[in-house]
Design an enzyme around this catalytic site. Structure first.
Site, short mmCIF file in Angstrom:
data_model
loop_
_atom_site.label_atom_id
_atom_site.label_comp_id
_atom_site.label_asym_id
_atom_site.label_seq_id
_atom_site.Cartn_x
_atom_site.Cartn_y
_atom_site.Cartn_z
N HIS A 1 -1.07 0.36 -9.64
CA HIS A 1 -1.67 -0.46 -8.49
C HIS A 1 -2.35 -1.68 -9.19
O HIS A 1 -3.63 -2.02 -9.29
CB HIS A 1 -2.61 0.28 -7.60
CG HIS A 1 -3.24 -0.54 -6.46
ND1 HIS A 1 -3.81 0.10 -5.52
CD2 HIS A 1 -3.10 -1.73 -6.37
CE1 HIS A 1 -4.07 -0.69 -4.48
NE2 HIS A 1 -3.74 -1.84 -5.07
N ARG B 1 0.95 -1.01 0.06
CA ARG B 1 0.06 0.24 0.04
C ARG B 1 1.01 1.29 -0.12
O ARG B 1 1.97 1.41 0.66
CB ARG B 1 -0.94 -0.13 1.14
CG ARG B 1 -2.05 -0.92 1.26
CD ARG B 1 -3.09 -0.56 0.23
NE ARG B 1 -4.18 -1.51 0.09
CZ ARG B 1 -4.39 -2.52 -0.89
NH1 ARG B 1 -3.58 -2.77 -1.65
NH2 ARG B 1 -5.36 -3.34 -0.71
N GLU C 1 -3.64 7.70 -3.97
CA GLU C 1 -4.13 7.19 -5.47
C GLU C 1 -5.49 7.76 -5.64
O GLU C 1 -6.37 7.74 -4.41
CB GLU C 1 -4.17 5.68 -5.17
CG GLU C 1 -2.89 5.05 -5.24
CD GLU C 1 -2.90 3.65 -5.33
OE1 GLU C 1 -4.00 3.04 -5.66
OE2 GLU C 1 -1.81 2.99 -5.02
N1 LIG Z 1 -0.55 -4.10 -5.46
C1 LIG Z 1 -1.42 -4.96 -5.47
O1 LIG Z 1 -2.16 -5.09 -6.59
C2 LIG Z 1 -1.62 -5.84 -4.28
C3 LIG Z 1 -1.55 -5.38 -2.89
N2 LIG Z 1 -1.54 -6.21 -1.86
C4 LIG Z 1 -1.18 -5.70 -0.59
O2 LIG Z 1 -0.26 -6.63 -0.19
C5 LIG Z 1 -0.44 -6.88 1.17
C6 LIG Z 1 0.24 -8.19 1.78
O3 LIG Z 1 -0.74 -9.30 1.18
P1 LIG Z 1 -0.81 -10.73 1.63
O4 LIG Z 1 0.72 -11.31 1.45
O5 LIG Z 1 -1.78 -11.38 0.93
O6 LIG Z 1 -1.11 -10.43 3.15
P2 LIG Z 1 -1.01 -11.27 4.37
O7 LIG Z 1 -1.92 -10.88 5.38
O8 LIG Z 1 -0.97 -13.00 4.05
O9 LIG Z 1 0.32 -11.16 4.87
C7 LIG Z 1 1.03 -10.00 5.27
C8 LIG Z 1 1.94 -10.39 6.21
O10 LIG Z 1 2.59 -8.94 6.73
C9 LIG Z 1 3.23 -9.20 8.20
N3 LIG Z 1 3.36 -8.06 8.94
C10 LIG Z 1 2.25 -7.27 9.49
N4 LIG Z 1 2.99 -6.11 9.92
C11 LIG Z 1 4.20 -6.24 9.56
C12 LIG Z 1 5.28 -5.50 9.77
N5 LIG Z 1 5.30 -4.13 10.51
N6 LIG Z 1 6.49 -5.77 9.35
C13 LIG Z 1 6.73 -6.82 8.62
N7 LIG Z 1 5.65 -7.81 8.54
C14 LIG Z 1 4.53 -7.54 9.04
C15 LIG Z 1 2.02 -10.12 8.75
O11 LIG Z 1 2.19 -10.57 9.86
C16 LIG Z 1 1.64 -11.09 7.50
O12 LIG Z 1 2.47 -12.30 7.65
C17 LIG Z 1 -2.08 -6.66 1.29
O13 LIG Z 1 -2.36 -6.51 2.50
C18 LIG Z 1 -2.40 -5.55 0.22
O14 LIG Z 1 -2.33 -4.38 1.02
C19 LIG Z 1 -2.24 -7.45 -1.78
C20 LIG Z 1 -2.42 -7.95 -3.32
C21 LIG Z 1 -2.48 -7.15 -4.52
O1 LIG Z 2 -6.11 -7.34 -3.67
C1 LIG Z 2 -5.49 -6.40 -3.28
O2 LIG Z 2 -5.46 -5.92 -1.91
C2 LIG Z 2 -5.25 -5.26 -4.15
O3 LIG Z 2 -4.68 -4.23 -3.87
C3 LIG Z 2 -5.83 -5.41 -5.40
O4 LIG Z 2 -4.97 -5.99 -6.51
C4 LIG Z 2 -6.33 -4.05 -6.32
O5 LIG Z 2 -7.56 -3.97 -5.86
P1 LIG Z 2 -8.71 -3.06 -6.22
O6 LIG Z 2 -8.26 -1.88 -6.35
O7 LIG Z 2 -8.84 -3.32 -7.97
O8 LIG Z 2 -9.69 -3.17 -5.64
#
Ligand SMILES: NC(=O)C1=CN([C@@H]2O[C@H](COP(=O)(O)OP(=O)(O)OC[C@H]3O[C@@H](n4cnc5c(N)ncnc54)[C@H](O)[C@@H]3O)[C@@H](O)[C@H]2O)C=CC1
Ligand SMILES: O=C(O)C(=O)[C@H](O)COP(=O)(O)O
Length: 378
Positions: free
Chosen positions: A255, A209, A238
């Protein structure tokens, strides 16, 4: 009849819930209190702020977000007001891994990196980070996994403290949720102090994020050459992003790290199934239909004279030519949201077969470990 309001940019959704509900679709940013007055459920993405202003005095009982992140949902308010919510854990994690893989491929192709000589810090080792970590290990990199919540919970020697390895990593990639309170809060986790302790010339990648990095501090670190390159998929504010920061970063994308068709389909499936379970609709195993195939699902590479990093980089960039997304965003930054809505078909590694002419079995095994469905040596 059940009333559902849904974001109109959730692929594969249309038609799934219509047999059971009156479904109305709106752009995510336009879904407000008025539109939700009589809704029983909201099927959403990150673009709708699910908070008191949006939800008070509505009949919403369930919010399902077809995304991994859920920082757009005021979960405390929902829970105290008997609104259930779900996200889609892990749905597009393979897509974000592919995004990071494409950056590693560019570092090989354009900057002559030899990955086996490089170290990467993976900050946040959940669904996404653990896949990025496995990818980097398969590529022979030194991997430092940083995840204080997991370290506390699981103990052992696996996890590093960020401060202990920050000056050792050639790449630091962030995969944490956005959190604004508590011991592990991630808001501006990457600030002036952290940037100043990084190995000079390090590459910073953020696909988590935008607010996990202080953008002003990042600009200063790029200008002073404290860090070598920055790669940003996510931004503060954003879609009104800082165009001065955009000019300074190496790779800039709107994103879309999680925007593979596979990831989208899984997110939609998880949302539809959650609605089904909650309202007992009987489609708990619903699957998205007609996921588009890749344009060229076979990747053919003549390995003669090429080292392994280049061969793998060629295959990765075939599946995802990431510079296209960078060029499109730089072309007109005001189109940030449009570029997301009109995103072209991208498929993950498992949708591809690789044919290696003059390749080796060891290389084929490595590429299968990265995720390609089939790798044939000829
Ligand atoms: N750019 C994009 O299109 C996307 C962005 N995201 C973002 O990526 C993030 C991570 O996704 P996932 O791995 O699926 O989430 P997840 O919840 O599976 O893993 C997040 C990990 O971060 C750790 N964590 C929490 N606070 C922390 C800290 N201060 N320092 C280090 N580690 C910490 C947690 O313990 C957890 O293991 C999502 O929350 C979302 O914001 C996710 C999917 C797509
Ligand atoms: O899964 C997430 O978390 C993401 O950041 C998505 O990939 C992007 O989500 P949208 O902005 O398309 O809802």
């Amino acid at each position: 009849m059940l009333k559902i309001v849904a974001d109109n940019k959730i692929p594969f959704l249309e038609g799934a819930l219509e047999p059971f509900a009156d479904v109305t679709y709106f752009p995510g940013g336009e879904i407000d209190n008025e539109k939700l007055k009589e809704a029983d459920a909201l099927v959403t993405r990150t673009r709708t702020k699910c908070n008191e202003a949006t939800l008070q005095c509505t009949s919403v009982k369930l919010i399902t977000s077809a995304t991994i992140g859920f920082d757009h949902i005021d979960t405390d308010w929902c829970e105290t007001h008997q609104i259930s919510w779900t996200n889609a854990p892990g749905c597009n994690s393979e897509s974000v891994k592919q995004y990071v893989a494409a950056i590693l491929a560019l570092l090989v192709e354009e900057q002559g990196w030899q990955l086996a000589n490089k170290a990467i810090a993976v900050v946040g080792v959940g669904n996404v980070g653990s896949k990025v970590s496995a990818l980097a290990q398969a590529l022979g990199m030194t991997v430092y996994e940083v995840d204080p919540p997991r370290a506390r919970h699981e103990g052992g020697q696996r996890f590093y403290q960020l401060d202990d390895i920050i000056d050792k990593a050639d790449i630091i990639t962030f995969h944490t949720p956005l959190t604004k309170e508590g011991d592990d809060q991630t808001y501006h986790l990457c600030d002036r102090g952290l940037l100043s302790r990084m190995k000079p010339g390090a590459v910073v990648i953020n696909s988590s994020r935008g607010e996990v990095i202080n953008g002003t501090a990042l600009k200063e670190a790029i200008e002073s050459k404290q860090i070598g390159q920055a790669v940003l998929d996510v931004w503060e504010n954003e879609p009104e992003i800082d165009s001065d920061l955009l000019d300074k970063v190496w790779i800039a994308t709107p994103h879309i790290a999680g925007y593979s068709q596979d990831g989208k389909a899984k997110g939609t499936e998880m949302s539809v199934r959650a609605v089904s379970r909650f309202f007992k609709l009987g489609i708990d195993e619903w699957e998205a239909q007609n996921i588009p195939q890749p344009e060229e699902p076979e990747i053919s590479i003549d390995c003669k004279g090429l080292d392994e990093d280049h061969i793998i980089a060629t295959a990765i960039l075939h599946t995802y030519p990431i510079k296209r997304d960078d060029t499109d965003l730089r072309g007109d930054v005001s189109q940030f949201e449009y570029l997301r809505g009109a995103y072209p078909v991208r498929r993950e590694f498992h949708a591809y077969e690789v044919v290696l002419h003059n390749g080796t079995k060891a290389l084929a095994d490595k590429m299968k470990a990265i995720g390609f469905r089939e790798v044939i040596v000829k």
